[in-house]
Design a protein around this motif. Structure first.
Motif, PDB file in Angstrom:
ATOM      1  N   PRO A 175       0.815  -1.220   0.000  1.00 39.21           N
ATOM      2  CA  PRO A 175       0.000   0.000   0.000  1.00 39.21           C
ATOM      3  C   PRO A 175       0.852   1.275   0.000  1.00 39.21           C
ATOM      4  O   PRO A 175       0.498   2.273  -0.634  1.00 39.21           O
ATOM      5  N   GLU A 176       1.999   1.212   0.681  1.00 38.49           N
ATOM      6  CA  GLU A 176       2.899   2.379   0.727  1.00 38.49           C
ATOM      7  C   GLU A 176       3.402   2.722  -0.675  1.00 38.49           C
ATOM      8  O   GLU A 176       3.514   3.899  -1.044  1.00 38.49           O
ATOM      9  N   GLY A 177       3.717   1.693  -1.452  1.00 36.33           N
ATOM     10  CA  GLY A 177       4.202   1.899  -2.817  1.00 36.33           C
ATOM     11  C   GLY A 177       3.104   2.390  -3.743  1.00 36.33           C
ATOM     12  O   GLY A 177       3.330   3.232  -4.613  1.00 36.33           O
ATOM     13  N   VAL A 178       1.902   1.841  -3.543  1.00 38.96           N
ATOM     14  CA  VAL A 178       0.745   2.261  -4.349  1.00 38.96           C
ATOM     15  C   VAL A 178       0.539   3.771  -4.158  1.00 38.96           C
ATOM     16  O   VAL A 178       0.390   4.525  -5.129  1.00 38.96           O
ATOM     17  N   LYS A 179       0.561   4.212  -2.893  1.00 38.58           N
ATOM     18  CA  LYS A 179       0.324   5.628  -2.575  1.00 38.58           C
ATOM     19  C   LYS A 179       1.440   6.499  -3.182  1.00 38.58           C
ATOM     20  O   LYS A 179       1.167   7.524  -3.815  1.00 38.58           O
ATOM     21  N   ALA A 180       2.676   6.059  -3.000  1.00 39.47           N
ATOM     22  CA  ALA A 180       3.806   6.856  -3.491  1.00 39.47           C
ATOM     23  C   ALA A 180       3.768   6.989  -5.014  1.00 39.47           C
ATOM     24  O   ALA A 180       4.003   8.081  -5.559  1.00 39.47           O
ATOM     25  N   LEU A 181       3.450   5.886  -5.711  1.00 34.13           N
ATOM     26  CA  LEU A 181       3.407   5.938  -7.178  1.00 34.13           C
ATOM     27  C   LEU A 181       2.266   6.843  -7.649  1.00 34.13           C
ATOM     28  O   LEU A 181       2.437   7.651  -8.572  1.00 34.13           O
ATOM     29  N   GLN A 182       1.121   6.712  -6.991  1.00 35.47           N
ATOM     30  CA  GLN A 182      -0.025   7.542  -7.368  1.00 35.47           C
ATOM     31  C   GLN A 182       0.292   9.022  -7.183  1.00 35.47           C
ATOM     32  O   GLN A 182      -0.090   9.853  -8.000  1.00 35.47           O
ATOM     33  N   GLU A 183       0.993   9.347  -6.081  1.00 39.67           N
ATOM     34  CA  GLU A 183       1.314  10.756  -5.822  1.00 39.67           C
ATOM     35  C   GLU A 183       2.348  11.281  -6.816  1.00 39.67           C
ATOM     36  O   GLU A 183       2.229  12.393  -7.322  1.00 39.67           O
TER      37      GLU A 183
END
Ligand code: U5P
Length: 208
Positions: free
Chosen positions: A163-171
């Protein structure tokens, strides 16, 4: 939705098999390739087609053909190489661009030690492949490199995302779509995905 979890039963079944602690190198490699193929199938579902007339055995026939989509597959060294053959199975004419990123084990930040891109990226769809989207540092750095070279359609395929990576990529890159076989619980304090697959590069290359 920039990160798309593929819910197909075959994908779910295969990613479950990959989580077995005592999985062999052979089995891990095979499943990596099989899932890569299925993710590439999903990620190319919106490629436009055009009608062409071909000489069929029964005379002229109208068929669908992919309309001018040129692809470069971009494995992130070294773990991404494990997904390459699977993707090329269904995109046999794709070019391959390579990005070498190593994780600094103290900062967890990616260090770019090699890259080799194919000719003109402006007209190509890039399909980045890396088994794990953990902090997303490697993925974001690779997208940065592709966009700096003019690439306008950047997509990614990963086996497992945190989830941390999903958020970072989306941002960092809201326009980039990433297909994943699973979104897991969290990252541990040394940047591994939990439950995850462990070190995907080590398992694909048989390092341990
Ligand atoms: N990685 C793993 N397993 C994990 C987390 C990360 O193998 O549980 C490796 C992958 O090889 C991937 C890289 O290339 O770290 C991604 O890390 P990050 O830049 O997303 O943090």
């Amino acid at each position: 939705m920039a990160v798309i979890e593929v819910k197909h039963p075959l994908v779910k079944h295969k990613i479950g098999l990959m989580r077995e602690a005592d999985i062999s190198t052979k089995k891990f490699r095979e499943l990596t390739g099989e899932i890569a193929r299925l993710l590439a199938y999903e990620a190319t579902a919106d490629f436009p087609t055009e009608k062409v007339t071909i000489n069929c055995w029964s005379g002229p026939a109208e068929c669908d053909q992919i309309a001018g989509k040129k692809v470069t597959v971009v494995p992130i060294l070294r773990a991404g190489l494990g997904m390459l053959d699977g993707v090329l199975d269904i995109l046999p004419n794709a070019k391959v661009s390579v990005v070498g990123l190593a994780r600094d084990h103290e900062t967890l930040k990616p260090v770019n030690y090699f890259d080799k891109f194919v000719g003109s990226l402006e007209a190509r769809t890039a399909l980045i492949i890396d088994p794990m989207l953990a902090t997303a540092g490697s993925m974001i750095a690779t997208v940065d490199l592709l966009k700096a070279r003019g690439c306008k359609d950047v997509r990614a395929l990963v086996l497992v995302a945190a989830p941390e990576g999903v958020k970072a990529l989306q941002e960092a890159h809201p326009d980039v779509r990433c297909w994943t076989a699973a979104i897991d619980s969290h990252l541990n304090d040394v940047g591994y995905i939990i439950p995850g697959l462990g070190d995907a590069g080590d398992k694909i290359f048989g390092t341990t």
